[in-house]
Design a protein around this motif. Structure first.
Motif, PDB file in Angstrom:
ATOM      1  N   VAL A 142       0.829  -1.209   0.000  1.00  0.00           N
ATOM      2  CA  VAL A 142       0.000   0.000   0.000  1.00  0.00           C
ATOM      3  C   VAL A 142       0.864   1.260   0.000  1.00  0.00           C
ATOM      4  O   VAL A 142       0.532   2.254  -0.669  1.00  0.00           O
ATOM      5  CB  VAL A 142      -0.964  -0.018   1.196  1.00  0.00           C
ATOM      6  N   LEU A 143       1.974   1.240   0.723  1.00  0.00           N
ATOM      7  CA  LEU A 143       2.875   2.390   0.711  1.00  0.00           C
ATOM      8  C   LEU A 143       3.323   2.719  -0.708  1.00  0.00           C
ATOM      9  O   LEU A 143       3.256   3.879  -1.149  1.00  0.00           O
ATOM     10  CB  LEU A 143       4.086   2.113   1.596  1.00  0.00           C
ATOM     11  N   LEU A 144       3.765   1.722  -1.446  1.00  0.00           N
ATOM     12  CA  LEU A 144       4.273   1.960  -2.797  1.00  0.00           C
ATOM     13  C   LEU A 144       3.139   2.159  -3.799  1.00  0.00           C
ATOM     14  O   LEU A 144       3.257   2.962  -4.727  1.00  0.00           O
ATOM     15  CB  LEU A 144       5.164   0.791  -3.229  1.00  0.00           C
ATOM     16  N   GLY A 145       2.036   1.425  -3.619  1.00  0.00           N
ATOM     17  CA  GLY A 145       0.916   1.553  -4.545  1.00  0.00           C
ATOM     18  C   GLY A 145       0.192   2.872  -4.406  1.00  0.00           C
ATOM     19  O   GLY A 145       0.005   3.607  -5.393  1.00  0.00           O
ATOM     20  N   CYS A 146      -0.230   3.194  -3.204  1.00  0.00           N
ATOM     21  CA  CYS A 146      -0.870   4.496  -2.982  1.00  0.00           C
ATOM     22  C   CYS A 146       0.142   5.626  -3.164  1.00  0.00           C
ATOM     23  O   CYS A 146      -0.224   6.749  -3.533  1.00  0.00           O
ATOM     24  CB  CYS A 146      -1.490   4.562  -1.589  1.00  0.00           C
ATOM     25  N   GLY A 147       1.420   5.314  -2.947  1.00  0.00           N
ATOM     26  CA  GLY A 147       2.457   6.314  -3.149  1.00  0.00           C
ATOM     27  C   GLY A 147       2.566   6.753  -4.597  1.00  0.00           C
ATOM     28  O   GLY A 147       2.745   7.939  -4.891  1.00  0.00           O
ATOM     29  N   VAL A 148       2.450   5.808  -5.522  1.00  0.00           N
ATOM     30  CA  VAL A 148       2.521   6.196  -6.933  1.00  0.00           C
ATOM     31  C   VAL A 148       1.298   7.018  -7.322  1.00  0.00           C
ATOM     32  O   VAL A 148       1.390   7.945  -8.141  1.00  0.00           O
ATOM     33  CB  VAL A 148       2.695   4.970  -7.847  1.00  0.00           C
ATOM     34  N   VAL A 149       0.139   6.718  -6.722  1.00  0.00           N
ATOM     35  CA  VAL A 149      -1.048   7.542  -6.983  1.00  0.00           C
ATOM     36  C   VAL A 149      -0.833   8.957  -6.464  1.00  0.00           C
ATOM     37  O   VAL A 149      -1.176   9.947  -7.131  1.00  0.00           O
ATOM     38  CB  VAL A 149      -2.304   6.912  -6.348  1.00  0.00           C
ATOM     39  N   ALA A 150      -0.251   9.074  -5.277  1.00  0.00           N
ATOM     40  CA  ALA A 150       0.044  10.402  -4.723  1.00  0.00           C
ATOM     41  C   ALA A 150       0.985  11.178  -5.638  1.00  0.00           C
ATOM     42  O   ALA A 150       0.807  12.384  -5.877  1.00  0.00           O
ATOM     43  CB  ALA A 150       0.648  10.270  -3.333  1.00  0.00           C
ATOM     44  N   ASN A 151       1.977  10.499  -6.158  1.00  0.00           N
ATOM     45  CA  ASN A 151       2.955  11.138  -7.038  1.00  0.00           C
ATOM     46  C   ASN A 151       2.304  11.667  -8.319  1.00  0.00           C
ATOM     47  O   ASN A 151       2.716  12.695  -8.853  1.00  0.00           O
ATOM     48  CB  ASN A 151       4.061  10.143  -7.382  1.00  0.00           C
ATOM     49  N   VAL A 152       1.286  10.970  -8.795  1.00  0.00           N
ATOM     50  CA  VAL A 152       0.598  11.366 -10.018  1.00  0.00           C
ATOM     51  C   VAL A 152      -0.485  12.403  -9.749  1.00  0.00           C
ATOM     52  O   VAL A 152      -0.721  13.303 -10.560  1.00  0.00           O
ATOM     53  CB  VAL A 152      -0.016  10.119 -10.706  1.00  0.00           C
ATOM     54  N   ALA A 153      -1.159  12.315  -8.606  1.00  0.00           N
ATOM     55  CA  ALA A 153      -2.382  13.089  -8.382  1.00  0.00           C
ATOM     56  C   ALA A 153      -2.187  14.405  -7.640  1.00  0.00           C
ATOM     57  O   ALA A 153      -2.982  15.332  -7.818  1.00  0.00           O
ATOM     58  CB  ALA A 153      -3.398  12.235  -7.615  1.00  0.00           C
ATOM     59  N   LEU A 154      -1.174  14.507  -6.802  1.00  0.00           N
ATOM     60  CA  LEU A 154      -1.054  15.676  -5.931  1.00  0.00           C
ATOM     61  C   LEU A 154      -0.231  16.792  -6.573  1.00  0.00           C
ATOM     62  O   LEU A 154       0.748  16.550  -7.279  1.00  0.00           O
ATOM     63  CB  LEU A 154      -0.428  15.274  -4.594  1.00  0.00           C
ATOM     64  N   THR A 155      -0.628  17.992  -6.269  1.00  0.00           N
ATOM     65  CA  THR A 155       0.004  19.182  -6.838  1.00  0.00           C
ATOM     66  C   THR A 155       1.489  19.279  -6.471  1.00  0.00           C
ATOM     67  O   THR A 155       1.890  18.994  -5.351  1.00  0.00           O
ATOM     68  CB  THR A 155      -0.730  20.437  -6.320  1.00  0.00           C
ATOM     69  N   ARG A 156       2.297  19.663  -7.463  1.00  0.00           N
ATOM     70  CA  ARG A 156       3.716  19.997  -7.312  1.00  0.00           C
ATOM     71  C   ARG A 156       4.618  18.800  -7.033  1.00  0.00           C
ATOM     72  O   ARG A 156       5.789  18.974  -6.672  1.00  0.00           O
ATOM     73  CB  ARG A 156       3.917  21.083  -6.244  1.00  0.00           C
ATOM     74  N   THR A 157       4.132  17.579  -7.206  1.00  0.00           N
ATOM     75  CA  THR A 157       5.030  16.430  -7.123  1.00  0.00           C
ATOM     76  C   THR A 157       5.807  16.308  -8.424  1.00  0.00           C
ATOM     77  O   THR A 157       5.406  16.831  -9.465  1.00  0.00           O
ATOM     78  CB  THR A 157       4.250  15.127  -6.883  1.00  0.00           C
ATOM     79  N   LYS A 158       6.900  15.566  -8.385  1.00  0.00           N
ATOM     80  CA  LYS A 158       7.711  15.349  -9.580  1.00  0.00           C
ATOM     81  C   LYS A 158       6.967  14.519 -10.632  1.00  0.00           C
ATOM     82  O   LYS A 158       7.262  14.605 -11.819  1.00  0.00           O
ATOM     83  CB  LYS A 158       9.018  14.648  -9.204  1.00  0.00           C
ATOM     84  N   GLY A 159       6.026  13.696 -10.181  1.00  0.00           N
ATOM     85  CA  GLY A 159       5.304  12.830 -11.116  1.00  0.00           C
ATOM     86  C   GLY A 159       3.912  13.317 -11.463  1.00  0.00           C
ATOM     87  O   GLY A 159       3.120  12.556 -12.028  1.00  0.00           O
ATOM     88  N   PHE A 160       3.592  14.557 -11.132  1.00  0.00           N
ATOM     89  CA  PHE A 160       2.238  15.082 -11.328  1.00  0.00           C
ATOM     90  C   PHE A 160       1.770  14.899 -12.770  1.00  0.00           C
ATOM     91  O   PHE A 160       2.487  15.190 -13.715  1.00  0.00           O
ATOM     92  CB  PHE A 160       2.201  16.560 -10.950  1.00  0.00           C
ATOM     93  N   ASN A 161       0.548  14.385 -12.911  1.00  0.00           N
ATOM     94  CA  ASN A 161      -0.065  14.112 -14.217  1.00  0.00           C
ATOM     95  C   ASN A 161       0.677  13.031 -14.994  1.00  0.00           C
ATOM     96  O   ASN A 161       0.670  13.023 -16.228  1.00  0.00           O
ATOM     97  CB  ASN A 161      -0.170  15.378 -15.065  1.00  0.00           C
ATOM     98  N   GLY A 162       1.307  12.102 -14.277  1.00  0.00           N
ATOM     99  CA  GLY A 162       2.028  11.008 -14.935  1.00  0.00           C
ATOM    100  C   GLY A 162       1.144  10.036 -15.675  1.00  0.00           C
ATOM    101  O   GLY A 162       1.612   9.287 -16.532  1.00  0.00           O
ATOM    102  N   GLY A 163      -0.144   9.997 -15.349  1.00  0.00           N
ATOM    103  CA  GLY A 163      -1.088   9.186 -16.101  1.00  0.00           C
ATOM    104  C   GLY A 163      -1.375   7.827 -15.491  1.00  0.00           C
ATOM    105  O   GLY A 163      -0.665   7.339 -14.605  1.00  0.00           O
ATOM    106  N   PHE A 164      -2.447   7.201 -16.018  1.00  0.00           N
ATOM    107  CA  PHE A 164      -2.923   5.933 -15.472  1.00  0.00           C
ATOM    108  C   PHE A 164      -1.927   4.800 -15.689  1.00  0.00           C
ATOM    109  O   PHE A 164      -1.811   3.893 -14.867  1.00  0.00           O
ATOM    110  CB  PHE A 164      -4.270   5.570 -16.105  1.00  0.00           C
ATOM    111  N   LEU A 165      -1.185   4.835 -16.804  1.00  0.00           N
ATOM    112  CA  LEU A 165      -0.220   3.772 -17.059  1.00  0.00           C
ATOM    113  C   LEU A 165       0.881   3.772 -16.007  1.00  0.00           C
ATOM    114  O   LEU A 165       1.320   2.704 -15.556  1.00  0.00           O
ATOM    115  CB  LEU A 165       0.379   3.936 -18.458  1.00  0.00           C
ATOM    116  N   MET A 166       1.323   4.950 -15.598  1.00  0.00           N
ATOM    117  CA  MET A 166       2.312   5.040 -14.522  1.00  0.00           C
ATOM    118  C   MET A 166       1.757   4.446 -13.233  1.00  0.00           C
ATOM    119  O   MET A 166       2.455   3.721 -12.512  1.00  0.00           O
ATOM    120  CB  MET A 166       2.710   6.501 -14.309  1.00  0.00           C
ATOM    121  N   VAL A 167       0.502   4.748 -12.937  1.00  0.00           N
ATOM    122  CA  VAL A 167      -0.132   4.197 -11.743  1.00  0.00           C
ATOM    123  C   VAL A 167      -0.203   2.675 -11.829  1.00  0.00           C
ATOM    124  O   VAL A 167       0.087   1.964 -10.856  1.00  0.00           O
ATOM    125  CB  VAL A 167      -1.542   4.797 -11.560  1.00  0.00           C
TER     126      VAL A 167
END
Length: 254
Positions: free
Chosen positions: A19-44
């Protein structure tokens, strides 16, 4: 520590890492100002697959169920033993599922800590909730339930096909192997994940949703309890159906 204690700790740590790594990748894609912001569903999707890989490696000693649907699917298949020589009975089933839930809550809490500043700056309550739990692209509880049943059926049926759980042997995700199960989760996500975000695991969704409810997340909004039963009931049904189907189909197919 007895076998049941080892299994409990193994499932807690493995599920927490998942869950740390799985929800973590969602956080990286979904939250403002992260390095992975808007990385997309494939990244998730790839992130979740590799999160499962890590969880399976860590929890190999317990069979790495990491998922109540896998545990219940093994029971439905007629398995007589889980990992570490633990017999299948009410106590062991409760131990596995309890450990998975605890691990999921802990993993989600660590995600919040890792992304605390980004949660504080994220203006959308929906994006914050989406880090923790799944939600449908089109809300239709009946059809969302069908999607979760089908996705979880595929997961558990393939695990049983590789792992021999249908023959009463110890089994779980570890019986399939860490890399194959990671690839399986990725393909389920890319093919069946679009409608609901593919929980395919009651602990993965309910545990983080509970964490979202309890944690002091700035501007978090509601936890969408109206939908919360779908990613619990659907995977349970899918897992049990896969276990029953394995009794009839797998001796013929494998």
């Amino acid at each position: 520590m007895d076998n049941l204690g080892v299994v409990f700790l193994s499932e807690v740590v493995g599920t927490a890492l998942l869950v740390l790594l799985g929800c973590g990748v969602v956080a990286n894609v979904a939250l403002t100002r992260t390095k992975g912001f808007n990385g997309g569903f494939l990244m998730v999707t790839f992130g979740w697959g590799l999160a499962v890989y890590a969880g399976v490696i860590v929890a190999y000693n317990s069979g790495a169920h990491l998922n109540p649907a896998v545990t219940l699917g093994l029971v439905a298949s007629g398995a007589t033993e889980f990992g570490s020589g633990v017999p299948v009975n009410a106590l062991s089933v409760f131990t596995y599922i309890g450990a998975q839930m605890l691990g999921a809550i802990l993993g989600a809490t660590f995600v919040w800590l890792a992304y605390k500043q980004h949660f504080d700056e994220e203006p959308s309550p929906a994006s914050k909730l989406g880090v923790f739990s799944t939600g449908p692209a089109i809300r239709s509880y009946g059809w969302n339930l069908v999607t979760e049943i089908i996705g979880t059926f595929v997961l558990v049926f393939v695990v049983l096909a590789f792992g021999g759980g249908r023959q009463g042997e110890a089994g779980g995700l570890a019986a399939l192997g860490a890399l194959p199960v990671a690839l399986l989760v990725i393909v389920i996500g890319t093919s069946l994940g679009g409608p609901t975000g593919y929980a395919i695991n009651p602990a993965r969704d309910l545990g983080p949703r509970i964490a979202h409810f309890l944690l002091p997340i700035k501007g978090k909004g509601g936890s969408d309890w109206a939908y919360s039963w779908v990613p619990v009931v659907g995977p349970v049904i899918g897992g049990v159906l896969a276990g029953w189907a394995s009794i009839v189909l797998l001796p013929v197919l494998t």
